[in-house]
Scaffold this active site. Structure first.
Site, PDB file in Angstrom:
ATOM      1  N   GLU A 182      30.368  60.500 -24.368  1.00 46.18           N
ATOM      2  CA  GLU A 182      30.462  61.959 -24.284  1.00 46.18           C
ATOM      3  C   GLU A 182      31.765  62.421 -23.641  1.00 46.18           C
ATOM      4  O   GLU A 182      31.772  63.385 -22.872  1.00 46.18           O
ATOM      5  CB  GLU A 182      29.282  62.527 -23.501  1.00 46.18           C
ATOM      6  CG  GLU A 182      27.936  62.288 -24.145  1.00 46.18           C
ATOM      7  CD  GLU A 182      26.835  63.166 -23.567  1.00 46.18           C
ATOM      8  OE1 GLU A 182      26.910  63.493 -22.374  1.00 46.18           O
ATOM      9  OE2 GLU A 182      25.917  63.507 -24.316  1.00 46.18           O
ATOM     10  N   GLU A 251      21.607  60.230 -29.310  1.00 47.48           N
ATOM     11  CA  GLU A 251      20.626  60.579 -28.270  1.00 47.48           C
ATOM     12  C   GLU A 251      19.797  61.771 -28.700  1.00 47.48           C
ATOM     13  O   GLU A 251      20.272  62.908 -28.649  1.00 47.48           O
ATOM     14  CB  GLU A 251      21.321  60.918 -26.944  1.00 47.48           C
ATOM     15  CG  GLU A 251      21.967  59.742 -26.285  1.00 47.48           C
ATOM     16  CD  GLU A 251      22.644  60.109 -24.962  1.00 47.48           C
ATOM     17  OE1 GLU A 251      22.237  61.096 -24.322  1.00 47.48           O
ATOM     18  OE2 GLU A 251      23.594  59.388 -24.598  1.00 47.48           O
TER      19      GLU A 251
HETATM   20  C1  GAL Z   1      23.674  62.609 -22.026  1.00 48.92           C
HETATM   21  C2  GAL Z   1      24.225  61.276 -21.556  1.00 48.92           C
HETATM   22  C3  GAL Z   1      23.098  60.307 -21.222  1.00 48.92           C
HETATM   23  C4  GAL Z   1      22.100  60.983 -20.350  1.00 48.92           C
HETATM   24  C5  GAL Z   1      21.601  62.242 -21.028  1.00 48.92           C
HETATM   25  C6  GAL Z   1      20.602  63.012 -20.221  1.00 48.92           C
HETATM   26  O1  GAL Z   1      24.611  63.599 -21.921  1.00 48.92           O
HETATM   27  O2  GAL Z   1      25.037  60.710 -22.546  1.00 48.92           O
HETATM   28  O3  GAL Z   1      23.641  59.193 -20.599  1.00 48.92           O
HETATM   29  O4  GAL Z   1      22.703  61.290 -19.151  1.00 48.92           O
HETATM   30  O5  GAL Z   1      22.660  63.106 -21.233  1.00 48.92           O
HETATM   31  O6  GAL Z   1      19.513  62.241 -19.942  1.00 48.92           O
END
Ligand code: GAL
Length: 844
Positions: A182, A251
């Site tokens: 990110e 994600e």
């Molecule tokens: C994203 C990040 C993850 C985790 C998630 C929230 O932005 O890439 O590592 O932090 O947010 O759980």
């Protein structure tokens, strides 16, 4: 004859066990990831190996596979592997190779997100804190010192994977790898150096020649051939920057993480499946649940600050590895369906029909076959559409999937899986006389102070400056003492009536002591980690000592330059005396007025002596093999007293259900079972009173402030004790209680399905199951027809079959699980006009 057949068996066995693993050719185009010439639908789930234990891995991965997942994604946790520079640890739950091999053994693919910055609510985002102390370093930007360390660790990991043949190009399971994480979210803060850093990351990744694609998530200017991917609750509208990149979602947040003082987040199965179905409706090819199993932040691994020890995430597998139902089951049905449509989705031509009011039909056609998605993105209005002369109703905020473009096989808003109500059972192995009470021993943790000569035993250094806590301690402990002293003579105005101590700290918790006596404690609240501690104090003539114990509760893991956020006592530290100057007292119109003069002693640039950690930490009191060297007391157990170590023994609960310890009554501290940390605890920090609601509407955009529970209760009451940590005979629990608490109510329990209910639509097959060897003992309710109410309060509707209950009893009683065909032929005629539904509640 015998001889020949055993030789044959031997030869077969030899081939079976030494089967060469075939290299897979992984490539991609703008449509999909292609594995050995086949375009794939990849349904992936994040499981973080250090947040579980090797004993849990096989069953977690099996449950993921059973849930229709074909890929497992994990980050790599730099600070866990290289806690000290160039000293690596890949043992126990850090055995990355074993974890990847466990994935391989289940026949699943793996995605390796090396980072090595990972965020992940993990301490310091995965960076080792020693990195911060290397002269000249600047994190996550074009800086030689940083890039050298990053490439060193990345190389260690890539080489290790190569050595074990774990990349798909070598016959292993890893089909995709990730560099950075990110960075696009923060790149703006790093100027041109940030842009150059991204280029450097890409060429570092490419230089490894791993033979599988690299991704960069949330990085809209990812240099080709890096694939930029999406993270978030919804990614259907995402398009990668390069037309040759497939649409990938690294994600999909299945819920959210939790902080001390915060409520429990929930994301419904309906909304999560809606997001997934829409993603595939709009051309997605790879989708990963973050998290599929969240797990536990053991030790001091949680970041934040203030991330709880539980990292449950409301994921399809709960913190302990149990199925989180109905989420797990509802997604499973979706996964199996999507995978059955793989060919048409990844090769088909696509057309869509807009019906207005956010309703769209998407039709994939290939090889004479068509599959359809009917999506309704309206958060309130149900829709009815006419598709090829048939009417279909699509509930608000849902997607229907029709693999033949005619009959609906799945709708994201219609949940046909059981809802399990989990219960905690007392540890039957500890055969105490009622009530359940553990036998405790205790020992004090002393308060630090200097000796007659002004020296602090075992101190690290003395300097005339207040220093950042993590920089001093390298984050080897949550605790750092800052100790200073000053002289006061009997004419010093500071000796006046009201003397106060004011300490500015960057967080997160402070305990203050003057001349060896505790004067007060305070902790950061509501996300404000810097605060001023203020308390009245008493000074004496002569030498006065101020000792401040600063405590961190996880280092930050996210944001531009998060690595530079200070922790510990930042100053100023002032002692303020207020002197009443009586000689200037005046009488004015009957009002007495005094002139008050303030005198301030500024201590920030005094000599500060630093001492890292607690005595009990140095004495390793957490380790039962060593702690017996020190004296523990069996009587007069102190309660509600700060700085006490407690110790007890208990028997491992019988059976296989996951084990938790209920720490109700304790305040804040850290707990260990058989010397292994089960994490920080903080029960005295209650979740905010506000923001919870008894109902939860899945419709409309989800955010982590929606559907909260647990308001006003301890933010985390139960702590996971993995079975791998337990022995058959006596086990030891040690806790360090920092704020003061009462251990008498601490209990070991197991977590299992208590009751389960379901509301399944006709035409489905309903799986009902208990867990851990327990069987369905009773059908508390069953009605097939038009039942009313919700789980726990079902009632019969206007029409129902008279034989549903007995059919279900016959199929399920005494079994661990059973499957019911939700149809009139199985459950009996209902006489209802509309589609029948089955409501059932079972007791395990
Ligand atoms: C994203 C990040 C993850 C985790 C998630 C929230 O932005 O890439 O590592 O932090 O947010 O759980």
């Amino acid at each position: 004859m015998m001889m020949a057949s055993s030789i044959f068996l031997l030869i077969t066995a030899f081939f079976l066990f030494s089967l060469p693993s075939f290299a897979l050719n992984v490539s991609h185009d703008g449509r999909a990831i292609t594995i050995d010439g086949e375009r794939r639908i990849l349904l992936s789930g994040s499981i973080h190996y250090p947040r579980s234990t090797p004993g849990m891995w096989p069953s977690l991965i099996k449950k993921a596979k059973e849930g229709g997942i074909n890929t497992i994604e994990t980050y790599v946790f730099w600070n866990a592997h290289e806690a000290q520079r160039r000293q690596y640890d890949f043992s126990g739950n850090l055995d990355l190779v074993r974890f990847i091999k466990t994935i391989q053994e289940e026949g699943l693919y793996a995605v390796l997100r090396i980072g090595p910055y990972v965020c992940a609510e993990w301490n310091y985002g995965g960076f080792p804190v020693w990195l911060h102390n290397i002269p000249g370093i600047k994190f996550r930007t074009k800086n030689d010192v940083f890039m050298n360390e990053m490439s060193n660790f990345t190389t260690v990991i890539v080489d290790m994977m190569k050595h074990e043949n774990l990349f798909a190009s070598q016959g292993g399971p890893i089909i995709i790898s990730q560099i950075e994480n990110e960075y696009g979210n923060v790149i703006g803060s790093y100027g041109n150096d940030g842009k150059e850093y991204v280029q450097w990351c890409a060429s570092l990744a490419e230089s490894y020649q791993i033979g599988v694609p690299w991704v960069m998530c949330q990085e809209s200017d990812a240099p080709s051939p890096m694939i930029n991917t999406c993270n978030g609750w919804y990614c259907d509208q995402f398009t990668p920057n390069n037309p040759n990149s497939p649409k990938m979602w690294t994600e999909n947040w299945t819920g959210w993480f939790k902080g001390w003082g915060l409520q429990d987040p929930h994301r419904t199965a309906e909304d999560l499946s809606f997001a997934v179905a829409r993603f595939f409706q709009y051309g997605g090819t790879f989708q990963n649940y973050y998290m599929y199993h969240g797990g536990t932040n053991f030790g001091r691994t949680s970041g934040g600050p203030y991330i709880t020890t539980s990292y449950d995430y409301d994921a399809p597998l709960d913190e302990y590895g149990n199925l989180n139902q109905p989420k797990w089951g509802h997604l499973k049905q979706l996964h199996l369906l999507l995978r059955s449509m793989e060919k048409v989705l990844t090769h088909g031509s696509v057309r869509s029909i807009e019906y207005g009011n956010m309703t769209t039909a998407t039709i994939y056609s290939y090889d004479g076959k068509s599959s359809c998605f009917f999506g309704n993105g309206n958060p309130k209005d149900d829709a009815t559409i006419n598709f090829e002369n048939t009417m279909y109703s699509i509930p608000a905020w849902s997607v229907s999937i029709l693999p033949d473009c005619f009959s609906e096989a799945y709708n994201t808003a219609k949940v046909n899986s059981q809802t399990s109500v989990m219960v905690k059972k007392e540890n039957a192995a500890d055969d105490f006389e009622e009530p359940y009470t553990l036998k405790w021993q205790w020992r004090n943790e002393g308060f630090e102070h200097s000796n007659k000569n002004g020296l602090v035993e075992d101190s690290l250094m003395t300097v005339e400056q207040l220093l950042d806590q993590k920089a001093v301690s390298n984050d080897t402990s949550d605790y750092l003492w800052y100790i200073t002293s000053f002289h006061v003579n009997n004419t010093d105005p500071i000796l006046g009536k009201e003397t106060t101590l004011q300490v500015n700290t960057a967080g997160h918790v402070i305990h203050t002591f003057v001349n060896g006596r505790h004067v007060g404690s305070q902790y950061a609240q509501n996300g404000k980690y810097s605060f001023t501690f203020e308390s009245k104090i008493k000074l004496k003539v002569g030498r006065n000592e101020i000792a401040l114990l600063s405590v961190t509760v996880g280092l930050p893991n996210y944001g531009a330059n998060f690595d530079l956020v200070q922790t510990g006592i930042s100053g100023p530290v002032n002692v303020v005396g207020r002197e009443r100057l009586d000689e200037l007292t005046q009488k004015l119109g009957g009002d007495q007025k005094y002139i008050i003069q303030e005198v301030t002693k500024e201590l920030a640039s005094s000599k500060w002596t630093y001492k890292i950690g607690l005595r009990g930490e140095r004495q390793q009191l957490h380790d039962p093999m060593l702690s017996h060297q020190w004296r523990w007391f069996g009587n007069n157990l102190p309660t509600n007293k700060m700085f006490v170590w407690y110790k007890t023994t208990f028997k491992a609960p019988i059976g296989n259900d996951p084990v938790v310890v209920d720490l109700m009554g304790l305040g804040k501290g850290h707990a260990w079972v058989n010397g292994k940390s089960i994490g920080r605890y903080w029960l005295s920090y209650l979740a905010s009173e506000n923001g919870c609601s008894p109902t939860c509407d899945y419709r409309g955009t989800y955010s982590n402030s929606k559907c909260l529970t647990n308001c006003g209760k301890p933010s985390q009451r139960w702590y996971h004790v993995p079975r791998d940590f337990l022995k058959d005979d006596d086990n030891t629990l040690v806790v360090f209680e920092e704020f003061g608490g009462n251990p008498w109510n601490v209990k070991f329990q197991t977590v299992t399905v208590g009751t389960a209910c379901a509301n399944a639509y006709e035409g489905n097959s309903l799986e009902l199951s208990c867990q851990g060897g327990s069987v369905i003992s009773q059908i508390r309710f069953a009605s097939f027809g038009s039942p009313k109410g919700t789980c726990g309060s079902f009632g019969a509707g206007q029409c129902e079959s008279s034989s549903a209950l007995s059919a279900i009893q016959k199929a399920c009683i005494g079994k661990e699980s059973c499957s019911i065909d939700v149809s009139e032929s199985y459950l009996g005629p209902t006489g209802c006009k509309d589609t029948n539904r089955l409501a059932v509640e079972i007791i395990c």
